[in-house]
Design an enzyme around this catalytic site. Structure first.
Site, PDB file in Angstrom:
ATOM      1  N   HIS A   1       0.831  -1.216   0.000  1.00  0.00           N
ATOM      2  CA  HIS A   1       0.000   0.000   0.000  1.00  0.00           C
ATOM      3  C   HIS A   1       0.859   1.258   0.000  1.00  0.00           C
ATOM      4  O   HIS A   1       0.623   2.188  -0.772  1.00  0.00           O
ATOM      5  CB  HIS A   1      -0.917   0.003   1.229  1.00  0.00           C
ATOM      6  CG  HIS A   1      -2.003  -1.013   1.138  1.00  0.00           C
ATOM      7  ND1 HIS A   1      -2.070  -2.099   1.979  1.00  0.00           N
ATOM      8  CD2 HIS A   1      -3.052  -1.120   0.296  1.00  0.00           C
ATOM      9  CE1 HIS A   1      -3.131  -2.832   1.656  1.00  0.00           C
ATOM     10  NE2 HIS A   1      -3.743  -2.262   0.642  1.00  0.00           N
TER      11      HIS A   1
ATOM     12  N   ALA B   1      10.884   4.079   7.256  1.00  0.00           N
ATOM     13  CA  ALA B   1       9.656   4.412   8.000  1.00  0.00           C
ATOM     14  C   ALA B   1       8.813   3.149   8.126  1.00  0.00           C
ATOM     15  O   ALA B   1       7.586   3.209   8.134  1.00  0.00           O
ATOM     16  CB  ALA B   1       8.876   5.516   7.282  1.00  0.00           C
ATOM     17  N   SER B   2       9.503   1.977   8.206  1.00  0.00           N
ATOM     18  CA  SER B   2       8.728   0.728   8.310  1.00  0.00           C
ATOM     19  C   SER B   2       8.741   0.241   9.768  1.00  0.00           C
ATOM     20  O   SER B   2       7.869   0.611  10.536  1.00  0.00           O
ATOM     21  CB  SER B   2       9.268  -0.323   7.339  1.00  0.00           C
ATOM     22  OG  SER B   2      10.639  -0.590   7.566  1.00  0.00           O
TER      23      SER B   2
ATOM     24  N   ASP C   1      12.476   6.970  10.929  1.00  0.00           N
ATOM     25  CA  ASP C   1      11.262   7.305  11.687  1.00  0.00           C
ATOM     26  C   ASP C   1      10.955   6.261  12.759  1.00  0.00           C
ATOM     27  O   ASP C   1      10.167   6.510  13.657  1.00  0.00           O
ATOM     28  CB  ASP C   1      10.080   7.379  10.694  1.00  0.00           C
ATOM     29  CG  ASP C   1       8.785   7.867  11.337  1.00  0.00           C
ATOM     30  OD1 ASP C   1       8.839   8.868  12.081  1.00  0.00           O
ATOM     31  OD2 ASP C   1       7.727   7.260  11.104  1.00  0.00           O
TER      32      ASP C   1
ATOM     33  N   GLU D   1      11.824   2.144  21.059  1.00  0.00           N
ATOM     34  CA  GLU D   1      11.248   3.493  21.038  1.00  0.00           C
ATOM     35  C   GLU D   1      10.744   3.832  22.434  1.00  0.00           C
ATOM     36  O   GLU D   1      10.186   2.963  23.116  1.00  0.00           O
ATOM     37  CB  GLU D   1      10.099   3.541  20.026  1.00  0.00           C
ATOM     38  CG  GLU D   1      10.577   3.273  18.601  1.00  0.00           C
ATOM     39  CD  GLU D   1       9.464   3.324  17.553  1.00  0.00           C
ATOM     40  OE1 GLU D   1       8.306   3.592  17.912  1.00  0.00           O
ATOM     41  OE2 GLU D   1       9.785   3.104  16.371  1.00  0.00           O
TER      42      GLU D   1
ATOM     43  N   HIS E   1       8.618   8.341  15.048  1.00  0.00           N
ATOM     44  CA  HIS E   1       7.565   7.432  14.560  1.00  0.00           C
ATOM     45  C   HIS E   1       6.276   8.203  14.220  1.00  0.00           C
ATOM     46  O   HIS E   1       5.191   7.912  14.750  1.00  0.00           O
ATOM     47  CB  HIS E   1       7.271   6.349  15.609  1.00  0.00           C
ATOM     48  CG  HIS E   1       6.604   5.131  15.030  1.00  0.00           C
ATOM     49  ND1 HIS E   1       6.837   3.853  15.488  1.00  0.00           N
ATOM     50  CD2 HIS E   1       5.702   4.987  14.023  1.00  0.00           C
ATOM     51  CE1 HIS E   1       6.098   2.986  14.801  1.00  0.00           C
ATOM     52  NE2 HIS E   1       5.392   3.664  13.903  1.00  0.00           N
TER      53      HIS E   1
ATOM     54  N   GLY F   1       5.239   8.663  10.928  1.00  0.00           N
ATOM     55  CA  GLY F   1       4.839   8.393   9.539  1.00  0.00           C
ATOM     56  C   GLY F   1       3.334   8.469   9.326  1.00  0.00           C
ATOM     57  O   GLY F   1       2.852   9.032   8.342  1.00  0.00           O
ATOM     58  N   GLY F   2       2.584   7.903  10.246  1.00  0.00           N
ATOM     59  CA  GLY F   2       1.121   7.877  10.073  1.00  0.00           C
ATOM     60  C   GLY F   2       0.421   8.913  10.931  1.00  0.00           C
ATOM     61  O   GLY F   2      -0.800   8.879  11.078  1.00  0.00           O
TER      62      GLY F   2
HETATM   63  N1  LIG Z   1       6.209   4.882  10.295  1.00  0.00           N
HETATM   64  C1  LIG Z   1       4.924   4.732  10.449  1.00  0.00           C
HETATM   65  O1  LIG Z   1       4.259   5.485  11.165  1.00  0.00           O
HETATM   66  C2  LIG Z   1       4.226   3.633   9.731  1.00  0.00           C
HETATM   67  C3  LIG Z   1       4.877   2.457   9.457  1.00  0.00           C
HETATM   68  N2  LIG Z   1       4.232   1.444   8.781  1.00  0.00           N
HETATM   69  C4  LIG Z   1       4.973   0.218   8.487  1.00  0.00           C
HETATM   70  O2  LIG Z   1       5.035   0.054   7.083  1.00  0.00           O
HETATM   71  C5  LIG Z   1       4.861  -1.309   6.776  1.00  0.00           C
HETATM   72  C6  LIG Z   1       4.379  -1.469   5.343  1.00  0.00           C
HETATM   73  O3  LIG Z   1       3.076  -0.954   5.232  1.00  0.00           O
HETATM   74  P1  LIG Z   1       2.145  -1.268   3.969  1.00  0.00           P
HETATM   75  O4  LIG Z   1       2.760  -0.778   2.722  1.00  0.00           O
HETATM   76  O5  LIG Z   1       0.806  -0.779   4.311  1.00  0.00           O
HETATM   77  O6  LIG Z   1       2.162  -2.854   3.995  1.00  0.00           O
HETATM   78  P2  LIG Z   1       1.685  -3.839   2.845  1.00  0.00           P
HETATM   79  O7  LIG Z   1       1.413  -5.123   3.519  1.00  0.00           O
HETATM   80  O8  LIG Z   1       0.631  -3.219   2.016  1.00  0.00           O
HETATM   81  O9  LIG Z   1       3.000  -4.000   1.944  1.00  0.00           O
HETATM   82  C7  LIG Z   1       4.156  -4.639   2.366  1.00  0.00           C
HETATM   83  C8  LIG Z   1       4.852  -5.207   1.145  1.00  0.00           C
HETATM   84  O10 LIG Z   1       6.094  -5.744   1.574  1.00  0.00           O
HETATM   85  C9  LIG Z   1       6.291  -6.952   0.865  1.00  0.00           C
HETATM   86  N3  LIG Z   1       7.256  -7.782   1.583  1.00  0.00           N
HETATM   87  C10 LIG Z   1       7.048  -8.553   2.672  1.00  0.00           C
HETATM   88  N4  LIG Z   1       8.180  -9.161   3.034  1.00  0.00           N
HETATM   89  C11 LIG Z   1       9.132  -8.768   2.159  1.00  0.00           C
HETATM   90  C12 LIG Z   1      10.508  -9.056   2.009  1.00  0.00           C
HETATM   91  N5  LIG Z   1      11.144  -9.882   2.847  1.00  0.00           N
HETATM   92  N6  LIG Z   1      11.172  -8.480   0.979  1.00  0.00           N
HETATM   93  C13 LIG Z   1      10.532  -7.658   0.104  1.00  0.00           C
HETATM   94  N7  LIG Z   1       9.226  -7.351   0.209  1.00  0.00           N
HETATM   95  C14 LIG Z   1       8.535  -7.891   1.221  1.00  0.00           C
HETATM   96  C15 LIG Z   1       4.918  -7.559   0.760  1.00  0.00           C
HETATM   97  O11 LIG Z   1       4.834  -8.528  -0.267  1.00  0.00           O
HETATM   98  C16 LIG Z   1       4.075  -6.329   0.474  1.00  0.00           C
HETATM   99  O12 LIG Z   1       3.927  -6.083  -0.898  1.00  0.00           O
HETATM  100  C17 LIG Z   1       3.869  -1.781   7.848  1.00  0.00           C
HETATM  101  O13 LIG Z   1       3.950  -3.178   8.047  1.00  0.00           O
HETATM  102  C18 LIG Z   1       4.301  -1.016   9.054  1.00  0.00           C
HETATM  103  O14 LIG Z   1       5.230  -1.774   9.794  1.00  0.00           O
HETATM  104  C19 LIG Z   1       2.943   1.600   8.353  1.00  0.00           C
HETATM  105  C20 LIG Z   1       2.265   2.759   8.607  1.00  0.00           C
HETATM  106  C21 LIG Z   1       2.827   3.844   9.357  1.00  0.00           C
HETATM  107  O1  LIG Z   2       0.458   2.099  11.245  1.00  0.00           O
HETATM  108  C1  LIG Z   2       1.557   1.678  11.664  1.00  0.00           C
HETATM  109  O2  LIG Z   2       1.955   0.520  11.502  1.00  0.00           O
HETATM  110  C2  LIG Z   2       2.440   2.612  12.359  1.00  0.00           C
HETATM  111  O3  LIG Z   2       3.597   2.338  12.519  1.00  0.00           O
HETATM  112  C3  LIG Z   2       1.869   3.834  12.921  1.00  0.00           C
HETATM  113  O4  LIG Z   2       1.918   3.628  14.287  1.00  0.00           O
HETATM  114  P1  LIG Z   2       1.235   4.610  15.349  1.00  0.00           P
HETATM  115  O5  LIG Z   2      -0.252   4.443  15.217  1.00  0.00           O
HETATM  116  O6  LIG Z   2       1.638   6.006  14.969  1.00  0.00           O
HETATM  117  O7  LIG Z   2       1.750   4.150  16.647  1.00  0.00           O
END
Ligand SMILES: NC(=O)C1=CN([C@@H]2O[C@H](COP(=O)(O)OP(=O)(O)OC[C@H]3O[C@@H](n4cnc5c(N)ncnc54)[C@H](O)[C@@H]3O)[C@@H](O)[C@H]2O)C=CC1
Ligand SMILES: O=C(O)C(=O)COP(=O)(O)O
Length: 465
Positions: A213, A290-291, A316, A321, A344, A346-347
């Protein structure tokens, strides 16, 4: 076996909404808030013309206790209160011992990325039926253990994706222009006008690891800024615009000016970027994470930044943390050149938090009131169309061990009843069956409940009226 308001009926006195049976430890038999009832009816609409859809509910909703941690958005608090549930909110994550005490008698807990729902914490939760992660990541929950206890876990799969993608776009420009360093210097009264090693991002290559996504949304934004996009993912995916999926992680690292991580935290992604990968990256290229904090080895990154091999980084998320705002943050990245550190966020936008609040609270309400598990991340996804608004009709929700012979047993229990519709699905070791049954007397409801919950494969049995 957990006994709770959410899953144990006692002595039904009727099956209408107002006369819903009392739960075991119920002290009041007050009906639902009328507002919630009306809204529910409007949402479900009419059923087959003249007959309305029934508003199902788990007994008296005022007995449902919800614990919301980490400043879950007001949209969720309101939606849950509107259902008549008791909602307790906390602005921060709770220390494990406090959490263990608090979680004991709640039916639902809502968290964000900080609260760790470990096996130990889940085992202390005697009545917990459902967890809402008001975020994308679900790595903070022991999903398998939750499922084994019949606890469904929901998240918000994309409500904050755009916020993360926009932050990353900003960071690409900031890193490319060394803006973090210039800003710090100005705040110290130092005027340092430089153009050496500062670049436009137009024509540069962005390498996205994880094209889900967030990664795919970022791909579109980056191309509109004139960047070339490569991505690496474990599954073949349709490239958006003119982006291109590469065959390996190394190929992406070797060919990108900016590398950004958008993978979930899994066994495979832990320490995915270490010294070897950083030195595969081009001299002077940039890294953005930011993952999740565990995906990049911090010491290796700090070393690569200080040596100048990596030209800058935006980070991020961190392996450790602080639990709350105002708490001390320490990292080997502090003081590294051209390094942007954010807590942290990002969202963390008004838009994302508000959408997440609505989305996750709706999923929780549907699970609690209707048994619907569509969207659950650890649970078989099951739903049935609305039940007829007739007295003496019930919905049976049965979470059970996924072993042979269960359906035959349930069919035998329901054999003399009119099963309007039934659906069941499994995921790993657990399975979930929903059945709508009409023309049942209060005594028969008791009998069905007792016999189903006494089956050896029972994990959780609920009857909704
Ligand atoms: N910094 C923040 O505030 C936020 C951080 N996140 C983090 O971002 C991550 C990703 O979010 P989305 O894009 O929504 O997840 P998503 O599930 O839509 O996409 C993740 C992608 O990574 C791929 N993937 C999984 N393992 C892999 C590997 N070993 N090598 C290569 N690709 C791989 C999957 O096939 C998928 O296409 C979340 O799991 C979360 O941990 C999400 C939202 C906010
Ligand atoms: O949506 C995620 O996975 C995030 O990392 C965002 O986390 P938070 O709701 O800001 O604690």
């Amino acid at each position: 076996m957990p006994t709770s308001v959410m899953n144990t009926p006692t002595a039904p006195q009727g099956t209408s909404v107002a006369a819903a049976p009392a739960a075991p430890n119920t002290t009041s038999n007050a009906p639902n808030t009328p507002g919630a009832e009306t809204r529910g009816r409007e949402r479900q609409g009419s059923f087959g013309g003249s007959t309305r859809a029934k508003i199902l509910k788990p007994f008296n909703t005022a007995n449902i206790k919800i614990l919301l941690l980490e400043n879950v958005n007001e949209t969720a608090v309101r939606a849950l209160q509107d259902q008549g549930y008791q909602v307790e909110t906390h602005a921060k994550a709770l220390a494990e011992d406090v959490l263990i005490e608090k979680i004991k008698d709640v039916h639902c807990v809502g968290i964000r990325s900080k609260t760790k729902l470990t096996k130990k914490v889940l085992d202390a939760a005697e009545k917990l039926g459902v967890i809402g992660c008001f975020c994308i990541g679900t790595n903070q929950v022991d999903l398998e253990h939750a499922a084994s206890k019949g606890i469904a876990v929901f998240n918000s799969p994309f409500s904050n994706s755009r916020s993360v993608a926009e932050l990353v776009i900003a960071e690409i420009v900031l890193l490319s222009r060394q803006l973090g360093d210039r800003n710090n210097e100005m705040h110290q009264g130092i005027w340092s006008k430089v153009s050496a090693n500062c670049y436009e991002i137009r024509g540069k290559t962005l390498g996205i690891i994880g094209y889900g996504h967030i990664g795919s949304q970022l791909s579109v934004l980056a191309e509109s800024m004139g960047m070339r996009v490569l991505f690496h993912d474990v599954v073949p995916l349709m490239p958006l615009g003119t982006s291109k999926q590469v065959g390996s992680l190394d190929e992406l690292l070797e060919n990108s000016d900016f590398v950004t991580l958008h993978v979930p935290e899994t066994e495979e992604t832990k320490n995915m970027i270490g010294e070897h990968e950083l030195y595969k990256m081009k001299q002077g290229s940039f890294l953005i994470n930011a993952s999740r904090g565990t995906i990049v080895q911090i010491s290796a990154l700090a070393k690569a930044l200080r040596s100048g091999h990596i030209g800058g980084a935006a980070v991020d998320v961190f392996p450790k943390e602080p639990a709350a705002n105002g708490k001390f943050f320490e990292s080997e990245l502090i003081g590294c050149p051209n390094t942007l550190l954010t807590p942290h966020i990002g969202g963390s936008t008004e838009e994302a938090q508000s959408m997440i609040g609505v989305e996750v609270s709706q999923a929780l309400i549907k699970f609690i009131n209707n048994g619907t598990s569509i969207g659950a991340v650890n649970f078989p996804e099951v739903d049935l169309r609305a039940i007829r608004d007739e007295e003496n009709s019930i919905r049976l929700c049965y979470t059970h061990a996924n072993v042979p012979g269960v359906l035959l047993r349930i069919t035998n229990i329901l054999a003399d009843h009119n099963v309007d519709k039934q659906f069941s699905d499994s995921k790993g070791k657990i399975a979930y069956l929903m059945a709508d049954i009409s023309d049942v007397t209060p005594e028969q409801i008791q009998d069905i409940y007792r016999r189903v919950s006494e089956t050896p494969t029972n994990i959780v049995t609920r009857v909704l009226y």
